[in-house]
Design a protein around this motif. Sequence first.
Motif, PDB file in Angstrom:
ATOM      1  N   GLU A 258       0.809  -1.218   0.000  1.00 37.40           N
ATOM      2  CA  GLU A 258       0.000   0.000   0.000  1.00 37.40           C
ATOM      3  C   GLU A 258       0.844   1.270   0.000  1.00 37.40           C
ATOM      4  O   GLU A 258       0.528   2.234  -0.707  1.00 37.40           O
ATOM      5  CB  GLU A 258      -0.934   0.005   1.211  1.00 37.40           C
TER       6      GLU A 258
ATOM      7  N   ARG B 184       1.996   2.029  -3.388  1.00 40.47           N
ATOM      8  CA  ARG B 184       0.879   2.451  -4.233  1.00 40.47           C
ATOM      9  C   ARG B 184       0.504   3.904  -3.954  1.00 40.47           C
ATOM     10  O   ARG B 184       0.156   4.658  -4.860  1.00 40.47           O
ATOM     11  CB  ARG B 184      -0.333   1.533  -4.030  1.00 40.47           C
ATOM     12  N   LYS B 185       0.601   4.317  -2.688  1.00 37.93           N
ATOM     13  CA  LYS B 185       0.318   5.712  -2.337  1.00 37.93           C
ATOM     14  C   LYS B 185       1.326   6.654  -3.003  1.00 37.93           C
ATOM     15  O   LYS B 185       0.946   7.725  -3.509  1.00 37.93           O
ATOM     16  CB  LYS B 185       0.368   5.895  -0.819  1.00 37.93           C
TER      17      LYS B 185
ATOM     18  N   GLU C 220      -8.690  10.462 -10.377  1.00 37.38           N
ATOM     19  CA  GLU C 220      -9.666   9.675  -9.628  1.00 37.38           C
ATOM     20  C   GLU C 220      -9.681   8.223 -10.097  1.00 37.38           C
ATOM     21  O   GLU C 220      -9.804   7.299  -9.281  1.00 37.38           O
ATOM     22  CB  GLU C 220     -11.049  10.299  -9.766  1.00 37.38           C
ATOM     23  N   GLN C 221      -9.524   8.009 -11.407  1.00 38.33           N
ATOM     24  CA  GLN C 221      -9.450   6.632 -11.910  1.00 38.33           C
ATOM     25  C   GLN C 221      -8.242   5.907 -11.319  1.00 38.33           C
ATOM     26  O   GLN C 221      -8.330   4.743 -10.914  1.00 38.33           O
ATOM     27  CB  GLN C 221      -9.357   6.627 -13.437  1.00 38.33           C
TER      28      GLN C 221
ATOM     29  N   ARG D 251      -6.742   6.696  -8.521  1.00 34.21           N
ATOM     30  CA  ARG D 251      -6.941   6.514  -7.082  1.00 34.21           C
ATOM     31  C   ARG D 251      -7.688   5.208  -6.802  1.00 34.21           C
ATOM     32  O   ARG D 251      -7.322   4.442  -5.896  1.00 34.21           O
ATOM     33  CB  ARG D 251      -7.714   7.696  -6.499  1.00 34.21           C
ATOM     34  N   LYS D 252      -8.717   4.940  -7.605  1.00 31.15           N
ATOM     35  CA  LYS D 252      -9.486   3.708  -7.415  1.00 31.15           C
ATOM     36  C   LYS D 252      -8.609   2.475  -7.623  1.00 31.15           C
ATOM     37  O   LYS D 252      -8.714   1.484  -6.892  1.00 31.15           O
ATOM     38  CB  LYS D 252     -10.668   3.676  -8.378  1.00 31.15           C
TER      39      LYS D 252
ATOM     40  N   LEU E  45      -5.281   2.842  -4.733  1.00 28.04           N
ATOM     41  CA  LEU E  45      -5.589   2.776  -3.312  1.00 28.04           C
ATOM     42  C   LEU E  45      -6.659   1.744  -2.982  1.00 28.04           C
ATOM     43  O   LEU E  45      -6.525   0.965  -2.051  1.00 28.04           O
ATOM     44  CB  LEU E  45      -6.013   4.154  -2.804  1.00 28.04           C
ATOM     45  N   ASP E  46      -7.741   1.773  -3.758  1.00 27.19           N
ATOM     46  CA  ASP E  46      -8.860   0.872  -3.457  1.00 27.19           C
ATOM     47  C   ASP E  46      -8.731  -0.488  -4.120  1.00 27.19           C
ATOM     48  O   ASP E  46      -9.481  -1.416  -3.772  1.00 27.19           O
ATOM     49  CB  ASP E  46     -10.182   1.518  -3.901  1.00 27.19           C
ATOM     50  N   LEU E  47      -7.797  -0.593  -5.088  1.00 29.84           N
ATOM     51  CA  LEU E  47      -7.692  -1.810  -5.905  1.00 29.84           C
ATOM     52  C   LEU E  47      -9.063  -2.154  -6.501  1.00 29.84           C
ATOM     53  O   LEU E  47      -9.439  -3.314  -6.622  1.00 29.84           O
ATOM     54  CB  LEU E  47      -7.153  -2.987  -5.081  1.00 29.84           C
ATOM     55  N   ASP E  48      -9.766  -1.080  -6.864  1.00 32.49           N
ATOM     56  CA  ASP E  48     -11.115  -1.209  -7.427  1.00 32.49           C
ATOM     57  C   ASP E  48     -10.999  -1.148  -8.949  1.00 32.49           C
ATOM     58  O   ASP E  48     -10.867  -0.072  -9.522  1.00 32.49           O
ATOM     59  CB  ASP E  48     -12.002  -0.078  -6.893  1.00 32.49           C
TER      60      ASP E  48
END
Length: 380
Positions: free
Chosen positions: A217, A220-221, A250-251, A253-254, A257-260
């Motif tokens: 993490e 990734r940050k 924002e894309q 960031r997902k 950070l969110d692994l979304d």
Amino acid sequence: MGPRRSRQGAKYVTDGVSFVSLFSGCGALDLGLEKAGLRCTFQCEFNPHARAVLRYRSPEVNIWPDIQTLTGTTLPFAPVWAFGSPCQGFSRANKRNGNGIDHPASKLVREVSRLLREVPPTERPDLLLWENVADVFARKHAAGVARWLGELRELGYEHGRAHFLTGWDGGVPQTRKRALTIISRLGPVPEPTCSWNSDVPLLSSVLDYEAAGWIPEERRKSLLVACTKFWMRRHKVDERGLAESMRVVEQYRKVLLDLDMPQVATFSRVWSRNPCAERVSALVCGRECYVGIPGKGLRLLTSEEREILMGLPPGWTHRGLSENGVEYDIPEEARAQMTGNAVVVGVGKVAGLVINDVLRSLSVGKSRGAAERWGAEAPT
């Protein structure tokens, strides 16, 4: 290994038109041309690890280590010279050194015109294939490129046609555009009439789902911070552009950070607009090409995945042969540099198909001795 001299009785070989390869890299362009039926007879490459891969993969082909020490009289005759000269001066990814053909590396393309001057006019190649990034023809580079093309015109290469191809044209899910320019001394280069298969697999189908190395993490940050700085600098004044930058960040960031991720995500430190796509925008020369896999995490692309995305057989750059004949494992950083510098093999094949098409279309006999080199019939 010394160069072969094969001037006497030179002719277009019946099993494929022969070509000389300059700035050969790991041999991706050469492999593509050979898939189209051409035959490589000589290579020149400065990078020692890339040269070791060439020596390991094509032991029958003579390799010269430095184009600046190569002489025209050393080269064997070949109807085609193919060269993917250094792109640093033209590449958008190299923003600090975008000074075109005057860049210390990119200006080495002028060595090609020097070599041509050293070859007797009757023995010069009939076609040149110049491969580089698409931005070689950007307006800001036009004057420098025009000067070099002027040198070629003085040597009889008065005609040319550029073809802009992406990895999709070569059968891999990669969108980086390349310029492949065919330059002729036989006459105007016609539009190609050949066709090629551009079926492209999904990126998700070429990934190794057992590979490890998931990025923690904190790392990734830090990547998100770098991405944000990049896009904020890009549109720091334009209000509309700033909104677009925020959308892109924002894309990321997902993903970071969110692994979304709705699907496989890929990106490099070039920070393309859309990390969530079934394609790769570009493989950079360093190892920092990332892939995010839904439900798993984020990691670097493996060397084998990078090879597949360049159309190379998996493991192509894994082993090399030293000048002393000793086999060794190529370092991972060197493998990443090779694949980042390479052209997609399938794109090289398309270029080879077009070259064959051009040679069939142009009249035999426009260069002295061409009829003898062709033999009784045109190549197929």
